[in-house]
Design a protein around this motif. Structure first.
Motif, PDB file in Angstrom:
ATOM      1  N   GLY A   1       7.789 -11.890  -5.141  1.00 41.04           N
ATOM      2  CA  GLY A   1       8.972 -11.046  -5.148  1.00 41.04           C
ATOM      3  C   GLY A   1       8.739  -9.658  -4.577  1.00 41.04           C
ATOM      4  N   ARG A   2       7.517  -9.351  -4.253  1.00 42.44           N
ATOM      5  CA  ARG A   2       7.172  -8.039  -3.723  1.00 42.44           C
ATOM      6  C   ARG A   2       6.877  -8.188  -2.232  1.00 42.44           C
ATOM      7  NH1 ARG A   2       3.855  -3.406  -6.630  1.00 42.44           N
ATOM      8  NH2 ARG A   2       4.459  -1.874  -5.099  1.00 42.44           N
ATOM      9  N   PRO A   3       7.417  -7.304  -1.390  1.00 41.34           N
ATOM     10  CA  PRO A   3       7.121  -7.425   0.039  1.00 41.34           C
ATOM     11  C   PRO A   3       5.654  -7.102   0.330  1.00 41.34           C
ATOM     12  CG  PRO A   3       8.435  -5.451  -0.383  1.00 41.34           C
ATOM     13  CD  PRO A   3       8.320  -6.193  -1.684  1.00 41.34           C
ATOM     14  N   CYS A   4       4.995  -7.997   1.074  1.00 41.74           N
ATOM     15  CA  CYS A   4       3.575  -7.847   1.417  1.00 41.74           C
ATOM     16  C   CYS A   4       3.398  -8.072   2.913  1.00 41.74           C
ATOM     17  CB  CYS A   4       2.731  -8.861   0.653  1.00 41.74           C
ATOM     18  SG  CYS A   4       2.789  -8.671  -1.131  1.00 41.74           S
ATOM     19  N   LEU A   5       2.647  -7.174   3.536  1.00 36.54           N
ATOM     20  CA  LEU A   5       2.390  -7.241   4.967  1.00 36.54           C
ATOM     21  C   LEU A   5       0.914  -7.008   5.250  1.00 36.54           C
ATOM     22  CD1 LEU A   5       5.245  -4.866   6.257  1.00 36.54           C
ATOM     23  CD2 LEU A   5       5.314  -7.358   6.167  1.00 36.54           C
ATOM     24  N   THR A   6       0.529  -7.354   6.454  1.00 36.14           N
ATOM     25  CA  THR A   6      -0.741  -6.920   7.017  1.00 36.14           C
ATOM     26  C   THR A   6      -0.445  -6.555   8.462  1.00 36.14           C
ATOM     27  OG1 THR A   6      -3.092  -7.399   7.172  1.00 36.14           O
ATOM     28  CG2 THR A   6      -1.583  -9.216   7.723  1.00 36.14           C
ATOM     29  N   THR A   7      -1.474  -6.330   9.257  1.00 34.40           N
ATOM     30  CA  THR A   7      -1.276  -5.950  10.653  1.00 34.40           C
ATOM     31  C   THR A   7      -1.999  -6.923  11.572  1.00 34.40           C
ATOM     32  OG1 THR A   7      -3.233  -4.538  10.776  1.00 34.40           O
ATOM     33  CG2 THR A   7      -1.177  -3.512   9.975  1.00 34.40           C
TER      34      THR A   7
ATOM     35  N   MET B   1       3.994  -9.617   8.872  1.00 33.30           N
ATOM     36  CA  MET B   1       3.219  -8.882   9.864  1.00 33.30           C
ATOM     37  C   MET B   1       3.930  -7.576  10.197  1.00 33.30           C
ATOM     38  SD  MET B   1       0.423  -9.188  11.588  1.00 33.30           S
ATOM     39  CE  MET B   1       0.126 -10.928  11.362  1.00 33.30           C
ATOM     40  N   ALA B   2       3.240  -6.465  10.019  1.00 35.75           N
ATOM     41  CA  ALA B   2       3.754  -5.170  10.443  1.00 35.75           C
ATOM     42  C   ALA B   2       3.417  -5.024  11.921  1.00 35.75           C
ATOM     43  CB  ALA B   2       3.117  -4.043   9.632  1.00 35.75           C
ATOM     44  N   GLU B   3       4.412  -5.045  12.739  1.00 32.89           N
ATOM     45  CA  GLU B   3       4.197  -4.925  14.186  1.00 32.89           C
ATOM     46  C   GLU B   3       4.031  -3.451  14.527  1.00 32.89           C
ATOM     47  OE1 GLU B   3       3.789  -7.472  16.095  1.00 32.89           O
ATOM     48  OE2 GLU B   3       4.494  -9.026  14.718  1.00 32.89           O
ATOM     49  N   LEU B   4       3.026  -3.153  15.308  1.00 36.38           N
ATOM     50  CA  LEU B   4       2.780  -1.792  15.764  1.00 36.38           C
ATOM     51  C   LEU B   4       2.815  -1.825  17.288  1.00 36.38           C
ATOM     52  CD1 LEU B   4      -0.181  -0.882  13.375  1.00 36.38           C
ATOM     53  CD2 LEU B   4       2.252  -0.418  13.055  1.00 36.38           C
ATOM     54  N   SER B   5       4.040  -1.810  17.843  1.00 37.70           N
ATOM     55  CA  SER B   5       4.149  -2.013  19.281  1.00 37.70           C
ATOM     56  C   SER B   5       4.986  -0.963  20.003  1.00 37.70           C
ATOM     57  CB  SER B   5       4.703  -3.408  19.569  1.00 37.70           C
ATOM     58  OG  SER B   5       5.946  -3.575  18.923  1.00 37.70           O
ATOM     59  N   THR B   6       5.810  -0.204  19.287  1.00 30.98           N
ATOM     60  CA  THR B   6       6.601   0.812  19.971  1.00 30.98           C
ATOM     61  C   THR B   6       5.726   2.021  20.268  1.00 30.98           C
ATOM     62  OG1 THR B   6       7.311   1.993  17.976  1.00 30.98           O
ATOM     63  CG2 THR B   6       8.657   0.078  18.668  1.00 30.98           C
TER      64      THR B   6
ATOM     65  N   SER C   1     -14.753   2.748  14.753  1.00 35.97           N
ATOM     66  CA  SER C   1     -15.813   1.748  14.844  1.00 35.97           C
ATOM     67  C   SER C   1     -15.521   0.574  13.924  1.00 35.97           C
ATOM     68  CB  SER C   1     -17.159   2.380  14.466  1.00 35.97           C
ATOM     69  OG  SER C   1     -17.134   2.793  13.122  1.00 35.97           O
ATOM     70  N   GLY C   2     -15.903  -0.597  14.365  1.00 39.25           N
ATOM     71  CA  GLY C   2     -15.829  -1.795  13.535  1.00 39.25           C
ATOM     72  C   GLY C   2     -14.532  -1.957  12.780  1.00 39.25           C
ATOM     73  N   ARG C   3     -14.646  -2.043  11.462  1.00 38.11           N
ATOM     74  CA  ARG C   3     -13.504  -2.327  10.598  1.00 38.11           C
ATOM     75  C   ARG C   3     -12.570  -1.139  10.407  1.00 38.11           C
ATOM     76  NH1 ARG C   3     -13.571  -7.861  10.167  1.00 38.11           N
ATOM     77  NH2 ARG C   3     -15.683  -8.529   9.843  1.00 38.11           N
ATOM     78  N   ASP C   4     -12.965   0.031  10.890  1.00 38.70           N
ATOM     79  CA  ASP C   4     -12.108   1.205  10.734  1.00 38.70           C
ATOM     80  C   ASP C   4     -10.741   1.009  11.382  1.00 38.70           C
ATOM     81  OD1 ASP C   4     -14.194   2.507   9.440  1.00 38.70           O
ATOM     82  OD2 ASP C   4     -14.840   3.568  11.230  1.00 38.70           O
ATOM     83  N   LEU C   5     -10.680   0.207  12.430  1.00 42.06           N
ATOM     84  CA  LEU C   5      -9.402  -0.023  13.100  1.00 42.06           C
ATOM     85  C   LEU C   5      -8.423  -0.750  12.177  1.00 42.06           C
ATOM     86  CD1 LEU C   5     -10.579  -0.992  16.692  1.00 42.06           C
ATOM     87  CD2 LEU C   5      -9.637   1.197  15.912  1.00 42.06           C
ATOM     88  N   GLY C   6      -8.930  -1.634  11.341  1.00 46.96           N
ATOM     89  CA  GLY C   6      -8.061  -2.312  10.380  1.00 46.96           C
ATOM     90  C   GLY C   6      -7.448  -1.326   9.414  1.00 46.96           C
ATOM     91  N   GLU C   7      -8.270  -0.444   8.846  1.00 54.15           N
ATOM     92  CA  GLU C   7      -7.749   0.567   7.925  1.00 54.15           C
ATOM     93  C   GLU C   7      -6.748   1.482   8.634  1.00 54.15           C
ATOM     94  OE1 GLU C   7     -11.295   0.226   7.831  1.00 54.15           O
ATOM     95  OE2 GLU C   7     -11.584  -0.497   5.788  1.00 54.15           O
ATOM     96  N   ALA C   8      -7.077   1.883   9.873  1.00 54.64           N
ATOM     97  CA  ALA C   8      -6.161   2.755  10.623  1.00 54.64           C
ATOM     98  C   ALA C   8      -4.809   2.077  10.828  1.00 54.64           C
ATOM     99  CB  ALA C   8      -6.782   3.139  11.966  1.00 54.64           C
ATOM    100  N   SER C   9      -4.821   0.792  11.135  1.00 58.03           N
ATOM    101  CA  SER C   9      -3.548   0.080  11.345  1.00 58.03           C
ATOM    102  C   SER C   9      -2.764  -0.047  10.044  1.00 58.03           C
ATOM    103  CB  SER C   9      -3.798  -1.292  11.974  1.00 58.03           C
ATOM    104  OG  SER C   9      -4.408  -2.193  11.070  1.00 58.03           O
TER     105      SER C   9
END
Length: 172
Positions: free
Chosen positions: A34-40, A68-73, A90-98
């Motif tokens: 019931g809770r909205p959940c996304l990733t990137t 999926m949270a789209e990051l395209s604009t 570096s590495g996994r930091d891009l996941g956190e940044a997104s």
């Protein structure tokens, strides 16, 4: 005004990976029903790359409850670039940044268990929490018992997940 329970949760790879590897992703889904959940897409790619080592990650990639949270604009990409500068590239930091970018743009809650990234996100005004917060929230809402949470913590730690407590110290 949006209550915390209505805010979208945006997941980094850590929780998704370890719940999948512990074969408990279905439990996470049920706790968040019931809770909205996304990733990137960036997090999705991190998980996809690790499937050769951990085939159970396919569960996270195929999870229909996880949008999926789209990051395209242009605005979204500029936001992502700001978070890359803040968190690192570096590495996994891009996941956190997104994830932080999506949380900022959507007014959501970032879910990551990376302490350094959490500190950065909070320093810039984001609401950032980790797996223990998710389990504690589920306990407070009556969706999970203390014993259930303790068992989940131990199952996650058995996959190599670094958490600030063990199952027996979860309550404290």
């Amino acid at each position: 005004m949006t209550s915390s329970a209505d805010q979208v949760l945006i997941f980094d790879a850590t929780s998704l990976s370890h719940f999948s590897r512990a074969e408990r992703l279905d439990v996470l889904r049920d706790l968040l029903a019931g809770r909205p959940c996304l990733t990137t897409r960036v997090v999705h790619e991190e998980l996809r790359v690790d499937i050769g080592t951990f085939p159970a990650l396919r569960q996270a990639l195929d999870a229909e409850w996880l949008g999926m949270a789209e990051l395209s604009t242009l605005q979204e990409l500029e936001c992502f670039a700001r978070w890359v500068r803040r968190v690192g590239s570096s590495g996994r930091d891009l996941g956190e940044a997104s994830v932080f970018c999506a949380a900022e743009l959507l007014g959501g809650i970032a879910i990551t268990d990376d302490r350094d990234a959490t500190a950065v996100g909070r320093a810039y005004g984001l609401e950032v929490h980790g797996t223990i917060w998710l389990l504690g929230t589920a306990c407070r809402e009556g969706k999970l018992t203390q014993v259930g949470a303790e068992n989940l913590v131990d199952a996650l730690r058995a996959t190599g997940m670094r958490l600030p407590c063990s199952g027996s110290t979860f309550l404290s």
